[in-house]
Each structure stands twice: as structure tokens, then as C-alpha cells.
Write an enzyme that holds these catalytic residues in place. Structure first.
Site, PDB file in Angstrom:
ATOM      1  N   GLY A 158       0.814  -1.209   0.000  1.00  8.06           N
ATOM      2  CA  GLY A 158       0.000   0.000   0.000  1.00  8.06           C
ATOM      3  C   GLY A 158       0.849   1.260   0.000  1.00  8.06           C
ATOM      4  N   SER A 159       0.309   2.324   0.589  1.00  9.26           N
ATOM      5  CA  SER A 159       0.842   3.676   0.380  1.00  9.26           C
ATOM      6  C   SER A 159       2.201   3.945   0.995  1.00  9.26           C
ATOM      7  CB  SER A 159      -0.160   4.705   0.912  1.00  9.26           C
ATOM      8  OG  SER A 159      -1.352   4.659   0.155  1.00  9.26           O
ATOM      9  N   THR A 160       2.709   3.080   1.877  1.00  7.96           N
ATOM     10  CA  THR A 160       4.058   3.305   2.392  1.00  7.96           C
ATOM     11  C   THR A 160       5.091   3.190   1.270  1.00  7.96           C
ATOM     12  OG1 THR A 160       4.046   0.984   3.074  1.00  7.96           O
ATOM     13  CG2 THR A 160       3.630   2.637   4.786  1.00  7.96           C
TER      14      THR A 160
END
Length: 609
Positions: A336-338
Site C-alpha cells: 500500500g501507500s508506504t
């Protein structure tokens, strides 16, 4: 006439006397044959001196010589401050031999009935055994018909004696000139901290030869080194096959296992375990993990996952939802967004990033897939710097359009994705780079359509904390041979430099917006460390549907994550947390673990200076 001749012939054939003579001769000559075969065999054995190719002297020696394996002590596992994590317990079980056949020549080696009361008194004074327990066990060993059992034992209380208890008992028996009480050595493994990085440390089981074998984690990875080499003693036996005291003639010295010092800090690890328990019980996720790494060395200071287990009792392993995999190395997941940190860094390095460039955060279509932000574009116009703090998928797609597939995938490889970190954990995955199609390539810029391990993510994060230098995460500090004193040290290892010092510093600055920007920070006010600035990035990743194509749907059918680098100006630690499919979750859930642990780790850091 013919009838008479027939009767005469039959009578002749049934002559019993003649038959007996023939049988007697047959038995006589058979006996003579067997006798000469026996003599020939004996003569062969005497002349050649072997039976079944084994020399007679060896067979004779084996009757009167016994051997016993002396188990090597399994090495101890320590934390970075020499606090014990796993150690070998040497225990003894006591038994009394009652059979009067247990002798050495004329010397009696068994416990006589006249000494039952004295032995009961000695054992009850020097152990947790009671007088009644010992005495009744001894009496029970005497049968009504005057015979005895060969030996008796004294229940569980008599099986876990310490070496000090054994020595005290032997001394007391010698003072009373009592024989017939003996001890058997047993080696076990204890984990004084209980549930403590259990998937990393592992556990042991007992083999058929009564030696310990490592299972899972460090106990398994370094089993050969921890086990050492067993020794061997030889002794004489009497006619009954019993050992003759004081007849040890040959000793092969073994080597105890090496000691392993991990990079873990027990103080931080214990706090992490408690915080994970609290949040796990409250949120009831499918899985939960947390890992803290020293930013400038790659040393893992604390790591744990839920569900977990007790390495000594194995409690928790039989749970229906138990996960055998080490989630940090063996779990292939979409982060995801990490991962947007890598996207921004790649765009900066390739000259495709302008922090002030504006774009509309409304939905964008890539082939047959529509990509949207988590707020579906309600923020309207964003800058590229805000695309990071607000975690805009649309912003990442626009950056990818500027870089192109080839350049983007090149940076993914520079960050080490698609390749194991070679941490030493058994079964560590390589991960998967995005497939060679436009949708997966674009989606990978915001952490979907790509498979990673948590160790790979830590390796990437380390580049931002170390001026662009990417470090190898590791959990072993040193290995020590206690006998020779030889030490093997594990030093920090730079495994690449995917970005420049300038890019690393800029990313750390932009990450502060995540917790400091009131309007565009996805974790504004959530992660706090008094007296310090924190660089953070949150992630909410969709989870692939294991049954059909696409992703799971539902309120909390996500993998939630946060990465924290602190302090921002010169990071001491990298803290990465994940939570998969919780029943209850809000934006502060992971902070209940992160905030207390950040505060405590920095306190210890200051105290150590």
C-alpha cells in the site's frame, strides 16, 4: 497260489525289526555328522578368532564394556545487553535400585531395606519430595513373594532436581555410607521471558536420542552451532551387565554449543509484547506485527507478531488462526501507500518531481481500471508535495506517466524489491515485481500489484535515514564460542545507494507533513514524540481475494500500516507496523503501540549516552 505269494510279500515289507535298524543307523550317522560339523565350527572360531566377521575379543569386550553419551550443552541465546532469552537447563531425576542382583563382584550396589527410612529422610529434607512419598515408593518396590522391582522412581518431584540438589543428596548419602540411589541427567530448554519475539527465536523439541533440535527461528537457523558436539565415556560392566562404579576408562570430550547474542533489546521487546497484546485483544485482527530497527546500523531492536506462542509450553500453536510464517520475511503482501516513498524518491532522482506542481485529484482511468484517491478527489487541487502527505494515488499515477515503466521498475530494483534480503530466516521470499502490463505498473506506484516482505520495506526505509545508503536488516550481533573465546561479529552492511543524500533529506522533511499538516496530513496529530519531530507515512492496502480475481471488499478488509522515522533530523530508529483485517480499527489504533514505544526507546537512547 498267487494270493499266498502276495501275503508273503506284504509280510516281508512290514518287518518292524528291520525298520528299527534302519532308523537307528540313520540317527547314528546324523548325530555323527552334526557332531563333526559342530567341532569344525568351533575349530574355525578358535583358529580364526571371529564370529560373523567380528573378532572374539571385540565380542568379549562388548559384554564387559559399556558406553554413555554425554550431551553437549546447547548454547545460550542472549539479547544485545547479555540478558538471557533462551538457555539450557540441566536437571536430574533420582531413582533407587532395589534388586539384589545389582552388584560389582561381592560389593552390593543396591539400596537395602534397612536404609529406606534414612533415604526418605534425606530426600525429603533436600528436595520438594515428602517423606511419605519416598518411603511408600520404596516399600511398594518390595513384592509379597520376596522379590523386588529392579528400581523405583519418585514421581514428577523427583525428575527436576538441580545440580545443587543432586550434589547435596550425594554428600548426605556418602556420610551415611548408603548406596543404591542414582541420578539420571536430563537437558531441557527454558525461555524465561515467555512470549518474546517467538517466531524469531523459535523453540526446540527432543529427538529420539534425547538431544534437543531447533525448530523455527534462530533455534533452527543456527541449530548446528547451538547444539555443539556430544561427548562419550566408556566404563566396565559386571556379569549382570551393570556399570561398575569408578571404572571410567576413556573419555571423549564434547564441545558445548556456541552462544548467540542477538540485536534485540529485552526492555523494548517486553514493552512491545505488552502493547501488541493490548491492541490485538482490542482490535481482533487476522494478524498484527511491529518491528523496530536501529536506523544507522540495521540492527533489529524489537520485533513480534500476533498470533504468537509460548516457546516453552507451545501454548498458542494449536489455535485455529495460528500463523506459522514469520510475517517479516515469509509473508508476500501488497504494502500500500508506504511504498509511495519510493515513488516520490524515484521521481526526484529522475528529475520528474516538482513539489509545487499542481494537479486535480479526481479519478483517473488507466486502460480499463479507474483509479481514485481515498477521498475520491474531495480535496480538489493538490501539489505534488501534498500528494505524499495526503497519500494521493492519482498523484503517483501522474509521476509514473513522467517516468515510464522502464525507469520506474529500475528504481524498484535499486531499492531491492524482487530480491530476498538474505536475512537468514528460513523460507524468506523474494517478493514479486509488477507484471509487465500498464495497470500493474501504475498501481505499483501506490503499493498495489507488487509483492514485498517487511524486511524489504525496512531495507528501503533505511535509505531515507542514512543519506541514501540502504542497510541490511539483521538480528544477530555476535556469536561466541565459550570454550575457545572465539567471536564472530556482525557489522552494519550497506547494500546499495538507490538515492542521493539530498533526496533522502527531502523525503524525511516531506514525511513530517503526514503528522504536522492539519489539512493534508493523513496522520495529523496521531503520532507524537514529545521533544522531537517524527517523519511518518501511513498505508491502507487492499488485500487480494484468495478465491476470485480482484480484492476483498468490506469496512476493514485492508492491511493498515505505518512507518515512523525518528527523530526526523537524524533518525535513530525506524518503526514499521502492520495490521491485517481487524474487526475494529480507527486512525489511532497503531499509535497505541507506536507512541509509548517511541518514547521509551528514545529515553533509553538518551540514558545510554
Amino acid at each position: 497260489m498267487k494270493f499266498k505269494k502276495l501275503r508273503l510279500k506284504i509280510k516281508t515289507k512290514n518287518n518292524h525289526s528291520e525298520n528299527r535298524k534302519k532308523v537307528g543307523l540313520l540317527l547314528f550317522f546324523t548325530s555323527i555328522g552334526i557332531f563333526f560339523l559342530f567341532v569344525a565350527r568351533i575349530s574355525y572360531i578358535v583358529i580364526v578368532g571371529k564370529v560373523a566377521d567380528v573378532p572374539l575379543d571385540e565380542r568379549l569386550e562388548s559384554l564387559y564394556r559399556g558406553t554413555e553419551i554425554i550431551q553437549a550443552k546447547r548454547g545460550t541465546i542472549y539479547d544485545r545487553n547479555q540478558r538471557t532469552i533462551a538457555e539450557t537447563d540441566l536437571t536430574f531425576s533420582v531413582r533407587a535400585v532395589l534388586s539384589n542382583t545389582y552388584k560389582s563382584g561381592e560389593e552390593d550396589l543396591y539400596l537395602k531395606e534397612e536404609n529406606f527410612e534414612k533415604v526418605s529422610t534425606i530426600l525429603s529434607k533436600l528436595t520438594s519430595l515428602t517423606y511419605e512419598n519416598v518411603y511408600q515408593s520404596l516399600i511398594f518396590g518390595l513384592n509379597d513373594d520376596g522379590t523386588t522391582r529392579f528400581q523405583v522412581e519418585f514421581g514428577n518431584e523427583g525428575r527436576t532436581l538441580s545440580i545443587q540438589e543432586r550434589n547435596n543428596i550425594e554428600k548426605a548419602l556418602a556420610e551415611e555410607n548408603i548406596v543404591g540411589v542414582y541420578f539420571d541427567q536430563s537437558i531441557g530448554r527454558s525461555y524465561p521471558n515467555g512470549i518474546f519475539a517467538s517466531h524469531l527465536i523459535g523453540f526446540v523439541s527432543e529427538n529420539q536420542d534425547n538431544t534437543l533440535e531447533g525448530n523455527l527461528g534462530i533455534e533452527s537457523i543456527y541449530n548446528e552451532f547451538l547444539s555443539g558436539e556430544n561427548g562419550l565415556i566408556e566404563y566396565q560392566r559386571n556379569n549382570n551387565g551393570n556399570p561398575i562404579p569408578g571404572t571410567i576408562e576413556n573419555i571423549e570430550e564434547g564441545n558445548d554449543g556456541v552462544d548467540i547474542y542477538t540485536t534485540l533489546d529485552s526492555r523494548i521487546q517486553m514493552l512491545m509484547e505488552r502493547l501488541l497484546n493490548e491492541v490485538h485483544n482490542e482490535s481482533q485482527p487476522e494478524s498484527l506485527s511491529a518491528i523496530l530497527m536501529k536506523a544507522n546500523t540495521g540492527e533489529i531492536v524489537a520485533m513480534s507478531q500476533r498470533p504468537s506462542f509460548h516457546p516453552e509450553t507451545l501454548e498458542g500453536m494449536n489455535s485455529e488462526n495460528f500463523i506459522w510464517r514469520n510475517l517479516f520475511a515469509e509473508e508476500n503482501y501488497e504494502p500500500g501507500s508506504t511504498l509511495k516513498l519510493a515513488t516520490i524518491a524515484a521521481a526526484m532522482e529522475s528529475g520528474n518531481f516538482n513539489p509545487d506542481e499542481q494537479f486535480e485529484s479526481t479519478n483517473i482511468r488507466v486502460e480499463d481500471v479507474e483509479i481514485a484517491d481515498h477521498d475520491f478527489g474531495s480535496k480538489g487541487t493538490l501539489t505534488m508535495r501534498q500528494a505524499l502527505s495526503w497519500s494521493s494515488n492519482v498523484g503517483m499515477v501522474k509521476l509514473h506517466d513522467k517516468m515510464g515503466n522502464q525507469q520506474w521498475e529500475s528504481y524498484l530494483e535499486d531499492f531491492g524489491f524482487g530480491e530476498s534480503t538474505f536475512s537468514g530466516v528460513e523460507g524468506e521470499i523474494d517478493g514479486t515485481l509488477p507484471k509487465n502490463n500498464q495497470v500493474d505498473q501504475v498501481m505499483s506506484t501506490f503499493g498495489q500489484g507488487i509483492g514485498v516482505s517487511q524486511f524489504q520495506m525496512l531495507r528501503m526505509f533505511s535509505a531515507f535515514a542514512n543519506n541514501g545508503n540502504m542497510l541490511q536488516p539483521h538480528f544477530i550481533k555476535q556469536i561466541v564460542d565459550s570454550k575457545s573465546g572465539e567471536e564472530t561479529l556482525f557489522s552494519p552492511e550497506i547494500v546499495g545507494q538507490p538515492i542521493s543524500e539530498t533526496t533522502a533529506e527531502t523525503i524525511l522533511e516531506y514525511m513530517r507533513d503526514v503528522v504536522e499538516s492539519e489539512d493534508y496530513g493523513t496522520a495529523y496529530g496521531v503520532y507524537n514524540l514529545e521533544g522531537y519531530n517524527v517523519s511518518a507515512k501511513t498505508g491502507t492496502a487492499q488485500i487480494a481475494n484468495p478465491i476470485q480475481e480482484g480484492y476483498l471488499r468490506g469496512q476493514h478488509e485492508y492491511l493498515y500500516s505505518s512507518v515512523l522515522l525518528y527523530p526526523s533530523e537524524q533518525p535513530e530508529y525506524i518503526f514499521y507496523l502492520t495490521m491485517k483485517r481487524p474487526e475494529r480499527y480507527d486512525r489511532t489504533t497503531l499509535a497505541k503501540i507506536a507512541n509509548p514505544l517511541m518514547e521509551y526507546s528514545m529515553k533509553l537512547e538518551l540514558d545510554s549516552r
